[in-house]
Design a protein around this motif. Structure first.
Motif, PDB file in Angstrom:
ATOM      1  N   GLY A  83       0.900  -1.073   0.076  1.00 28.30           N
ATOM      2  CA  GLY A  83       0.153  -0.090   0.047  1.00 28.30           C
ATOM      3  C   GLY A  83       0.720   1.263   0.086  1.00 28.30           C
ATOM      4  O   GLY A  83       0.560   2.281  -0.765  1.00 28.30           O
ATOM      5  N   ASP A  84       2.171   1.072   0.784  1.00 29.80           N
ATOM      6  CA  ASP A  84       2.889   2.313   0.767  1.00 29.80           C
ATOM      7  C   ASP A  84       3.475   2.602  -0.478  1.00 29.80           C
ATOM      8  O   ASP A  84       3.730   3.525  -1.321  1.00 29.80           O
ATOM      9  N   TRP A  85       3.723   1.638  -1.329  1.00 31.85           N
ATOM     10  CA  TRP A  85       4.370   1.573  -2.555  1.00 31.85           C
ATOM     11  C   TRP A  85       3.288   2.227  -3.740  1.00 31.85           C
ATOM     12  O   TRP A  85       3.411   2.995  -4.505  1.00 31.85           O
ATOM     13  N   PHE A  86       1.891   1.737  -3.401  1.00 35.05           N
ATOM     14  CA  PHE A  86       0.839   2.036  -4.439  1.00 35.05           C
ATOM     15  C   PHE A  86       0.895   3.682  -4.129  1.00 35.05           C
ATOM     16  O   PHE A  86       0.583   4.339  -5.070  1.00 35.05           O
ATOM     17  N   ARG A  87       0.974   4.187  -2.988  1.00 38.32           N
ATOM     18  CA  ARG A  87       0.817   5.798  -2.786  1.00 38.32           C
ATOM     19  C   ARG A  87       1.995   6.205  -3.494  1.00 38.32           C
ATOM     20  O   ARG A  87       1.918   7.434  -3.901  1.00 38.32           O
ATOM     21  N   HIS A  88       3.332   5.685  -3.333  1.00 40.64           N
ATOM     22  CA  HIS A  88       4.287   6.262  -3.854  1.00 40.64           C
ATOM     23  C   HIS A  88       4.132   6.477  -5.212  1.00 40.64           C
ATOM     24  O   HIS A  88       4.700   7.520  -5.903  1.00 40.64           O
ATOM     25  N   VAL A  89       3.620   5.489  -6.180  1.00 37.89           N
ATOM     26  CA  VAL A  89       3.832   5.505  -7.570  1.00 37.89           C
ATOM     27  C   VAL A  89       2.307   5.976  -7.835  1.00 37.89           C
ATOM     28  O   VAL A  89       1.916   6.227  -9.174  1.00 37.89           O
TER      29      VAL A  89
END
Length: 129
Positions: free
Chosen positions: A100-106
């Motif tokens: 989820g953190d990666w989803f927000r980052h990209v």
């Protein structure tokens, strides 16, 4: 067991991006920020992506091509039916907010595609296309 060069593309749905709060279960409360990467059953069978019902490896090192994830621990988990050995998703190993953190980052959105590639049998690289 995955081999170097194996890869597949998954398409993000709302449930993948908002796993912690967009689901139809009462087994636990709402947890914002969680996410996962779907593994299509056909890919799990072809590549050999197993969950903890199998004795095969289901923990992988994960790097994202944008550099946000570096040697992050993810696991192949879940199944379509009870006791099935093929995994249906990748999630953070001990950290359900990792993806989820990666989803927000990209800035991942519903309909986006993510390529999942093996750089070794235990190392994965993910790319938002």
């Amino acid at each position: 067991m995955p081999r170097t060069g194996d890869e597949f593309i998954t398409v993000l749905k709302k449930a993948h991006i908002e796993w912690g709060n967009h689901r139809h279960t009462s087994t636990r409360g709402v947890v914002y920020g969680e996410g996962y990467l779907q593994i299509p059953r056909s890919e799990a069978r072809t590549i050999g992506i197993f969950n903890s019902n199998s004795s095969n490896t289901h923990i992988f090192n994960c790097n994202s091509t944008d550099g946000f994830l570096v040697n992050a621990s993810i696991k192949a988990s879940g199944s379509s039916t009870a006791n099935d050995v093929f995994a249906k998703q990748f999630q953070g190993n001990g950290n359900l907010r990792l993806i989820g953190d990666w989803f927000r980052h990209v800035n991942a959105q519903v309909g986006d595609q993510v390529k999942i590639s093996w750089t070794s049998p235990t190392d994965i690289e993910i790319t938002k296309l």
